[in-house]
Design an enzyme around this catalytic site. Structure first.
Site, PDB file in Angstrom:
ATOM      1  N   HIS A  68      -4.100 -25.005 -22.115  1.00 31.15           N
ATOM      2  CA  HIS A  68      -3.737 -25.026 -23.529  1.00 31.15           C
ATOM      3  C   HIS A  68      -4.923 -24.722 -24.431  1.00 31.15           C
ATOM      4  CE1 HIS A  68       0.156 -27.419 -22.855  1.00 31.15           C
ATOM      5  NE2 HIS A  68       0.388 -26.150 -23.020  1.00 31.15           N
ATOM      6  N   ARG A  93       7.600  -8.605 -11.756  1.00 28.99           N
ATOM      7  CA  ARG A  93       7.254  -8.771 -10.340  1.00 28.99           C
ATOM      8  C   ARG A  93       7.783 -10.126  -9.882  1.00 28.99           C
ATOM      9  NH1 ARG A  93       2.052  -6.068 -12.020  1.00 28.99           N
ATOM     10  NH2 ARG A  93       1.741  -4.339 -10.581  1.00 28.99           N
ATOM     11  N   ARG A 103      12.299  -6.240 -10.619  1.00 21.49           N
ATOM     12  CA  ARG A 103      12.079  -5.673  -9.290  1.00 21.49           C
ATOM     13  C   ARG A 103      12.399  -6.728  -8.240  1.00 21.49           C
ATOM     14  NH1 ARG A 103       6.222  -3.693  -7.627  1.00 21.49           N
ATOM     15  NH2 ARG A 103       5.805  -5.913  -7.421  1.00 21.49           N
ATOM     16  N   GLU A 123       6.595   4.734  -4.869  1.00 24.72           N
ATOM     17  CA  GLU A 123       5.237   4.256  -4.583  1.00 24.72           C
ATOM     18  C   GLU A 123       4.810   4.582  -3.162  1.00 24.72           C
ATOM     19  OE1 GLU A 123       4.948   0.004  -5.111  1.00 24.72           O
ATOM     20  OE2 GLU A 123       6.926  -0.347  -4.253  1.00 24.72           O
ATOM     21  N   ASN A 183      -0.261   2.197  -8.000  1.00 30.31           N
ATOM     22  CA  ASN A 183      -1.194   1.374  -7.216  1.00 30.31           C
ATOM     23  C   ASN A 183      -0.975   1.634  -5.727  1.00 30.31           C
ATOM     24  OD1 ASN A 183      -1.543   0.356  -9.742  1.00 30.31           O
ATOM     25  ND2 ASN A 183      -0.518  -1.586  -9.375  1.00 30.31           N
ATOM     26  N   ASP A 184       0.299   1.590  -5.325  1.00 29.23           N
ATOM     27  CA  ASP A 184       0.593   1.855  -3.912  1.00 29.23           C
ATOM     28  C   ASP A 184       0.646   3.345  -3.615  1.00 29.23           C
ATOM     29  OD1 ASP A 184       0.699  -0.607  -2.549  1.00 29.23           O
ATOM     30  OD2 ASP A 184       2.551  -1.115  -3.599  1.00 29.23           O
ATOM     31  N   ARG A 199      -6.586  -0.049  -0.615  1.00 34.17           N
ATOM     32  CA  ARG A 199      -7.359  -0.236  -1.847  1.00 34.17           C
ATOM     33  C   ARG A 199      -8.331  -1.418  -1.757  1.00 34.17           C
ATOM     34  NH1 ARG A 199      -2.732  -2.788  -5.972  1.00 34.17           N
ATOM     35  NH2 ARG A 199      -1.062  -2.300  -4.545  1.00 34.17           N
ATOM     36  N   CYS A 240       4.727   2.233 -13.720  1.00 36.06           N
ATOM     37  CA  CYS A 240       4.355   0.829 -13.915  1.00 36.06           C
ATOM     38  C   CYS A 240       3.079   0.467 -13.145  1.00 36.06           C
ATOM     39  CB  CYS A 240       5.507  -0.096 -13.531  1.00 36.06           C
ATOM     40  SG  CYS A 240       6.037   0.092 -11.831  1.00 36.06           S
TER      41      CYS A 240
HETATM   42  C1  PEP Z   1       2.418  -0.289  -7.768  1.00 31.34           C
HETATM   43  O1  PEP Z   1       2.346  -0.235  -6.534  1.00 31.34           O
HETATM   44  O2  PEP Z   1       1.908   0.567  -8.521  1.00 31.34           O
HETATM   45  C2  PEP Z   1       3.115  -1.404  -8.407  1.00 31.34           C
HETATM   46  C3  PEP Z   1       3.320  -1.433  -9.722  1.00 31.34           C
HETATM   47  O3  PEP Z   1       3.502  -2.431  -7.608  1.00 31.34           O
HETATM   48  P1  PEP Z   1       2.494  -3.629  -7.181  1.00 31.34           P
HETATM   49  O4  PEP Z   1       1.212  -3.428  -7.937  1.00 31.34           O
HETATM   50  O5  PEP Z   1       3.205  -4.876  -7.547  1.00 31.34           O
HETATM   51  O6  PEP Z   1       2.385  -3.396  -5.719  1.00 31.34           O
HETATM   52 MG    MG Z   2       3.560  -1.572  -5.311  1.00 30.66          MG
END
Ligand code: PEP
Ligand code: MG
Length: 566
Positions: free
Chosen positions: A186, A293, A329, A428, A451-452, A462, A499
């Site tokens: 807080h 998520r 998702r 992805e 990201n994936d 990564r 995303c």
């Molecule tokens: C991604 O893979 O880009 C994605 C948004 O999913 P996460 O980062 O939750 O794997």
């Molecule tokens: Mg992902």
């Protein structure tokens, strides 16, 4: 340089002021007149509540209703009949009010501290604050007053309690450094509302900082520099000025639509992990949620959340967002996201293994209960379903079949839901990008998870430092995957968003505008900055930048070129 958690962005530069709490030590005594002792306790509670109400009033006037509510919550804690009843019982047993209060509060603190979720753990800090306040009233010790500190003070405390934070005079405090605390405490929330840079959980704060030292408190990076040299000081004064200027500039974009320089409208939404984050999305001027998520609902518990628990969470987010879009998702576990109680077997190659949609399509009871919860929540807002880690059209079909079965069930049970709920997928994996033309025919929308997608396209993990040089969304291969996905979506007339982290990367903005992306989904604090970036590009300019970038052969060349044109 000291390291901690940056909980309130910005840079504060000033002189350290170490706040030592008065000692609240006492010698426990045995009580022979419990009635009188209980009255003494009640008087202390009364005085604590009056003081807290005053602080809440001051906060309501200076900051807002919600923050005042945090203080008023402390009154509810001490007035809880169970808590006061238990204290009373211990006093009846001969304990003095101080000892009885401490024992009962400590019991709550240890229960709350052991909870799986961050918010419940924060309740422990609130009870600690209440314990200190009432103990102080019992011992007749006045509260540390930080409302009257000299200008440009950097406050250094072991623990910043909400009541201390409430007393802060924003004009004089340049920064806050605390030994404990996290983003969701807080007092961190108050620091953000007051817009004071703050770094918490700095282990060595009291050992390394002396009163009067010049200190730089970087709430964005979560670092503290004590007695900086001339050059450092200059660097951080510049950083501070830039931060302040940029922040003021970004405010011009609040409440405005997201449009490019030539008037094309984009959807600019947020990524969230908890239903309450939907409020943060709205506060940061997000136009909805492009990725919820849901695995965080599962990770915060010690067993699978029930359909009702999930329904409540999804409904809560939908109600906060009203008619703004909410893309939920389905469970994306495995890879780096572990949920111990699901008993996933250890795999040699978890990123390639039994995860996400693959797991859900095998354990359909779990999947059905999540889908039911999402579809039921669609009666309360603008909800869509999104499947993660799709690699072939059969997975999409199997997921959609379950959705249709559940819709039939709900119709039969006369349970309300949105008949037109959309079902989309994440792109992805390299496989999904390559067959985006096939998937687009059977999907209501795409969202590109860079990201994936970067990891799967470059065949590189990564998290593995040895191959980190390969992991870049600007790799020609990854950019081609993205371009193809967007073109395939356009050919079938379905919307396509992004995303992954790349959605907020300014280097990507011209490419995404040129390729024809419709929706950007980013972390809430990035909304205004991205809206500004998008507003700088016309399609013509973006096309020229994209054509040049796509003609280059290496990610280093692409990066250098894009950096020169943004
Ligand atoms: C991604 O893979 O880009 C994605 C948004 O999913 P996460 O980062 O939750 O794997
Ligand atoms: Mg992902």
């Amino acid at each position: 340089m000291l390291k901690g958690t940056g909980v309130s962005a910005g840079i504060g530069i000033g002189r350290a002021l170490l706040i030592e709490e008065h000692s609240l030590e006492y010698t426990p005594v045995t009580i022979t007149e419990p009635q009188a002792e209980k009255e003494r306790f009640n008087e202390a509670v009364k005085s604590f509540c009056e003081n807290t109400r005053r602080q809440a009033e001051a906060l309501r006037a200076s900051v807002g209703e919600k923050e005042a509510g945090i203080m008023l919550g402390h009154i509810s804690i001490i007035e809880d009949p169970f808590l006061t009843g238990e204290v009373g019982k211990l006093i009846d047993g001969g304990q003095c009010a101080e000892a009885a209060l401490e024992q009962i509060c400590d019991m709550f603190i240890s229960i709350f501290s052991a909870a799986g979720d961050d918010l419940t753990r924060q309740r422990a800090a609130d009870v600690r604050d209440v314990r200190t306040g009432v103990l102080r009233a019992l011992l007749g010790i006045s509260e540390v007053n930080i409302s009257d500190v000299p200008k440009d003070s950097i406050i250094v405390v072991r623990e910043l309690t909400p009541s201390m934070a409430a007393g802060i005079n924003k004009e004089n405090v340049a920064g806050i450094i605390a030994g404990t605390g996290s983003t969701t405490s807080h007092s961190a929330i108050l620091a953000r509302v007051l817009e004071i840079p703050a770094v918490m959980s700095v282990d060595d704060a009291f050992m390394s900082i002396r009163g009067g030292d010049t200190v730089i408190c970087d709430g964005t990076a979560g670092t503290v520099i004590v007695s900086p040299v001339e050059e450092e000081l200059k660097e951080y004064i510049d950083k501070r000025d830039c931060f302040v200027k940029e922040k003021a500039e970004l405010e011009n974009y609040r409440g405005k639509p997201t449009v490019s320089a030539d008037g094309t409208r984009y959807e600019l939404v947020c990524n969230i992990g908890k239903p309450d984050d939907a409020a943060k999305a709205v506060e940061n001027d997000g136009e909805g949620v492009g990725l919820f998520r849901t695995e965080y609902l599962f990770m915060d518990k010690t067993s699978v959340p029930t359909e009702e628990e999930q329904f409540d969470a999804y409904k809560k987010a939908a109600l906060i967002l009203k008619d703004k879009p909410l893309i939920i998702r389905t469970l994306d576990i495995g890879g780096d996201k572990e949920i111990p109680y699901l008993g996933l077997e250890k795999e040699d190659n978890p990123f390639m293994g039994f995860r996400a949609i693959r797991y859900c399509l095998k354990y359909t009871a779990l999947f059905r209960s999540q889908l039911r919860a999402i579809i039921r929540a669609s009666a309360f807002g603008n909800v869509s379903i999104m499947f993660p880690l799709i690699t072939c059209v059969e997975e999409l079909r199997a997921g959609k079949m379950l959705v249709e079965e559940i819709k039939d069930e709900l119709r039969e049970q006369k349970t309300a839901f949105d008949e037109n709920i959309k079902v989309g997928i994440m792109i992805e994996t390299a496989a999904a990008a390559v067959i985006a033309d096939i998937l687009a025919k059977e999907s209501d929308f795409f969202s590109i998870g860079t990201n994936d997608l970067t990891g799967y396209t470059m065949a590189c993990d990564r998290g593995n430092g040895s191959v980190a040089y390969l992991y870049s969304v600007l790799q020609p291969s990854v950019l081609r995957m993205i371009k193809r996905t967007i073109e395939c979506a356009a050919a079938e007339g379905i919307p396509v968003g992004m995303c992954g982290e790349a959605a907020a990367d300014p280097l990507m903005t011209p490419l995404l505008i040129s390729f024809g992306l419709n929706e950007f989904s980013v972390a809430a604090p990035s909304v205004l900055r991205l809206r500004k970036n998008i507003s700088a590009w016309t399609k013509e300019k973006a096309d020229a930048a994209a054509a040049k970038a796509m003609s280059l052969n290496t990610q280093a060349e692409i990066r250098a070129y894009l950096s020169s044109v943004i």
